[in-house]
Design a protein around this motif. Structure first.
Motif, mmCIF file in Angstrom:
data_model
loop_
_atom_site.group_PDB
_atom_site.id
_atom_site.type_symbol
_atom_site.label_atom_id
_atom_site.label_comp_id
_atom_site.label_asym_id
_atom_site.label_seq_id
_atom_site.Cartn_x
_atom_site.Cartn_y
_atom_site.Cartn_z
ATOM 1 N N HIS A 21 0.761 -1.270 -0.053
ATOM 2 C CA HIS A 21 -0.149 -0.145 0.040
ATOM 3 C C HIS A 21 0.860 1.294 -0.097
ATOM 4 O O HIS A 21 0.428 2.281 -0.318
ATOM 5 N N LEU A 22 2.073 1.096 0.297
ATOM 6 C CA LEU A 22 3.113 2.384 0.660
ATOM 7 C C LEU A 22 4.113 2.279 -0.406
ATOM 8 O O LEU A 22 4.484 3.664 -0.686
ATOM 9 N N PHE A 23 4.695 1.441 -0.801
ATOM 10 C CA PHE A 23 5.822 1.650 -1.687
ATOM 11 C C PHE A 23 5.306 1.123 -3.270
ATOM 12 O O PHE A 23 4.648 -0.057 -3.266
ATOM 13 N N ALA B 98 12.999 1.911 -3.552
ATOM 14 C CA ALA B 98 13.674 1.062 -2.554
ATOM 15 C C ALA B 98 12.988 0.969 -1.519
ATOM 16 O O ALA B 98 12.088 1.890 -0.676
ATOM 17 N N GLY B 99 12.894 -0.395 -1.078
ATOM 18 C CA GLY B 99 12.108 -0.558 0.025
ATOM 19 C C GLY B 99 10.892 -1.533 -0.230
ATOM 20 O O GLY B 99 10.254 -2.042 0.843
ATOM 21 N N ASP C 274 -1.403 2.926 13.138
ATOM 22 C CA ASP C 274 -1.041 4.460 13.317
ATOM 23 C C ASP C 274 0.260 4.651 14.019
ATOM 24 O O ASP C 274 0.852 5.296 13.609
ATOM 25 N N SER C 275 0.422 3.805 14.793
ATOM 26 C CA SER C 275 1.771 4.083 15.707
ATOM 27 C C SER C 275 2.867 3.634 14.695
ATOM 28 O O SER C 275 4.032 4.302 14.669
ATOM 29 N N LEU C 276 2.838 2.647 13.909
ATOM 30 C CA LEU C 276 4.006 1.918 13.221
ATOM 31 C C LEU C 276 4.217 3.094 12.178
ATOM 32 O O LEU C 276 5.150 3.132 11.729
ATOM 33 N N TYR D 225 7.719 0.902 7.894
ATOM 34 C CA TYR D 225 6.641 0.941 6.556
ATOM 35 C C TYR D 225 6.125 -0.278 6.446
ATOM 36 O O TYR D 225 4.716 -0.576 6.137
ATOM 37 N N ASN D 226 6.858 -1.348 6.106
ATOM 38 C CA ASN D 226 6.373 -2.841 5.644
ATOM 39 C C ASN D 226 5.704 -3.481 6.681
ATOM 40 O O ASN D 226 4.640 -4.242 6.645
#
Length: 566
Positions: free
Chosen positions: A356-358, A363-364, A498-500, A517-518
């Motif tokens: 969802h993020l990368f 990279a990552g 939320d915390s991560l 993030y992962n």
């Protein structure tokens, strides 16, 4: 089809997933974009297909005509209703865009606004900005620390009266103070924040956002104060057009263009508008639009690999308030079959996006979907039975306590046929596990403002663009605060996610940040928040001769250099 372009500097912009893009394997695109066939595209950093030309090769004057996906009502990009690709892009031309990104995603201070911006302390983290003394707002006031302070105070989430797009980054700031003079700004962070260059960009004037009323209502149907190379010429709601013209008070290099015109067009009309020489660029991302545009007179195809994804989001109400039901649907939807539908007429295979993020070219990136969206109808049926949704028979709608398991997939009436076919396929898939799914067509002009923004959907599909750097995507999974959902229109989150995400955004080591993030992404899949489909390259038809402008990528558009070749 959608023609929104990615704008750097704010939370990722939501745009309709109605131009389903070519993803072509082979060599990455580059060069001038002067050809008339689609370039082979693989996700890659450091490529930009915008017909780069030195200023000496560009005419003085001329007009750039652009389609608008929908009428812009809220012009404040920090306000929750103002974060759309078209509107954010326009605001970066008329306000103080203090940083630009290059094709590798690296930020650089804009010299027209900043003489320097650097980390001057790491414990605590302090950023010192030195403002170009020539920089002024249209009301005559110099840009100063007061503008930075006002953006922070409005955006840090401490006052719920400010209806924010996102508090990410701003909530970590402990103070914004004057330095040696009013044009030196010292921003101190209570917690480290890696993506500080993404903040205050564009900068808005304190005079326009210092009260909740000004912030929320002062930018509706108007831009009260500007500070960019262009200013608003006209906002004509009747004609559905917006024009920008050079600001004679601009202190930087003179723009090459003397007019930017934006006109609201239904998605289905944009291709024909390009063919009729009424607009100067249009999406060529679907098989249909590409087929019509690839040989267009005076047109060229340009390609890019931006942060751009297509997904299906779940709502968080009714039956879908139950995580187990959302997880069941994840097992009932065959992603590969949906991707094949949007592949029709396109001679390549889309690859599923499992993060969802990368994006796949960052990279990552790692695949975190795991078994959460593995196509397993039997698992889906078992989960629904366990949750008390009883089936009266194969293909019939399940019920619980006398209520049917009926959901609504909200789609825009301007959607391309492939998008409608995809919704119908999801409808058929859910019918197999006893869920009645209605496909509700709504006005493309109301799609976001009256449905997505308000959380009035069970399933919906749109694109998220420009979530780079990664911390700007935090808002899309952030826990809502009262009526403020940030960018999380599903209103689904957990304290752990939320915390991560907030830990990751505050981690200066990129490797350690990627790990966090992962971890968050894995939990987002488990939550049943969003089913990611694929990364969407940018493929657009552009009028021949248009220089320093093309398909969006990790770089932003330097509007001062855009123009027509001599």
């Amino acid at each position: 089809m959608d023609t929104s372009r990615t704008a750097r500097g704010l939370g990722r912009a939501a745009v309709l997933a109605i131009a389903l893009a070519l993803t072509v394997t082979g060599c990455s695109s580059g060069g001038s974009g002067s050809g008339d066939v689609a370039k082979n595209v693989v996700p890659a950093q450091g490529v930009q297909d915008d017909n780069p030309q030195p200023l000496d090769n560009i005419k003085d004057g001329g007009e750039l005509r652009s389609p608008l996906q929908q009428w812009v009502t809220q012009w404040n990009p920090y306000q929750v209703d103002g974060n759309y690709g078209d509107a954010v892009e326009i605001m970066t031309y008329v306000e103080a865009k203090i940083f630009h990104t290059d094709a590798t995603g690296v930020f650089h201070p804009a010299p027209e606004y900043l003489t320097s911006a650097e980390v001057t302390s790491t414990s605590p983290e302090v950023i010192t900005y030195k403002i170009n003394p020539k920089a002024k707002w249209s009301d005559g006031k110099q840009l100063s620390y007061l503008d930075f302070k006002a953006v922070w105070q409005a955006s840090n989430g401490k006052n719920p009266a400010y209806n924010l797009n996102s508090s990410t980054g701003y909530e970590q700031i402990s103070s914004v103070e004057q330095g040696a003079d009013a044009q030196e700004v010292k921003v101190t962070f209570a917690k480290p924040y890696a993506d500080w260059q993404n903040l205050f960009n564009p900068l808005l004037p304190a005079a326009g956002i210092s009260t909740p009323d000004d912030f929320n209502k002062g930018w509706i149907e108007k831009v009260p104060i500007t500070g960019g190379p262009f200013k608003i010429g006209t906002i004509d709601k009747t004609a559905q057009t917006v024009t920008l013209v050079p600001d004679p008070a601009w202190w930087g290099p003179k723009p090459k263009l003397d007019k930017l015109t934006y006109r609201v067009l239904d998605a289905s009309a944009i291709t024909q508008a390009f063919l009729n020489n009424e607009v100067d660029y249009a999406s060529a991302g679907s098989a249909t639009s590409y087929g019509q545009l690839k040989d267009a007179k005076d047109g060229v195809i340009r390609t890019g690999t931006p942060w751009d994804e297509v997904h299906i989001s779940f709502g968080g109400n009714g039956a879908l308030a139950d995580q187990a039901v959302r997880q069941a649907i994840g097992h009932a939807i065959d992603r590969s079959a949906l991707i094949k539908i949007v592949n029709q007429g396109v001679p390549v295979t889309f690859k599923p996006l499992d993060n969802h993020l990368f994006m796949t070219n960052q990279a990552g990136y790692q695949a975190n979907a795991g078994d959460w969206v593995k196509f397993e109808p039997d698992v889906a049926n078992q989960a629904l039975e366990k949750e008390g949704w009883k089936s009266p028979g194969a293909g019939q709608t399940r019920t619980k306590d006398g209520a049917p398991l009926e959901l609504h997939f909200v789609v825009s009436d301007g959607s391309a046929q492939a998008q409608l076919d995809m919704a119908t396929a999801v409808q058929n898939m859910l019918q197999q596990i006893g869920i009645k799914l209605d496909v509700d067509k709504v006005s493309s002009k109301d799609y976001f403002t009256k449905y997505i923004n308000e959380g009035k959907f069970d399933l919906a599909s749109w694109r998220n663009t420009g979530s780079f750097p990664l911390s700007v995507g935090v808002a899309n999974f952030q826990m809502p605060q009262g009526d403020n959902v940030f960018g999380n229109y599903s209103k689904l989150s957990t304290p752990e996610i939320d915390s991560l995400l907030k830990q990751a955004a505050g981690t200066l080591d990129p490797v350690a940040a990627a790990k966090l993030y992962n971890q968050a992404d894995t939990k987002i899949w488990e939550l049943g928040h969003t089913i990611e489909l694929y990364q969407r390259p940018s493929i657009v038809a552009v009028r021949k001769g248009l220089a320093n402008f093309g398909a969006s990528s990790l770089a932003d558009t330097d509007i001062l250099k855009v123009g027509w070749q001599k």
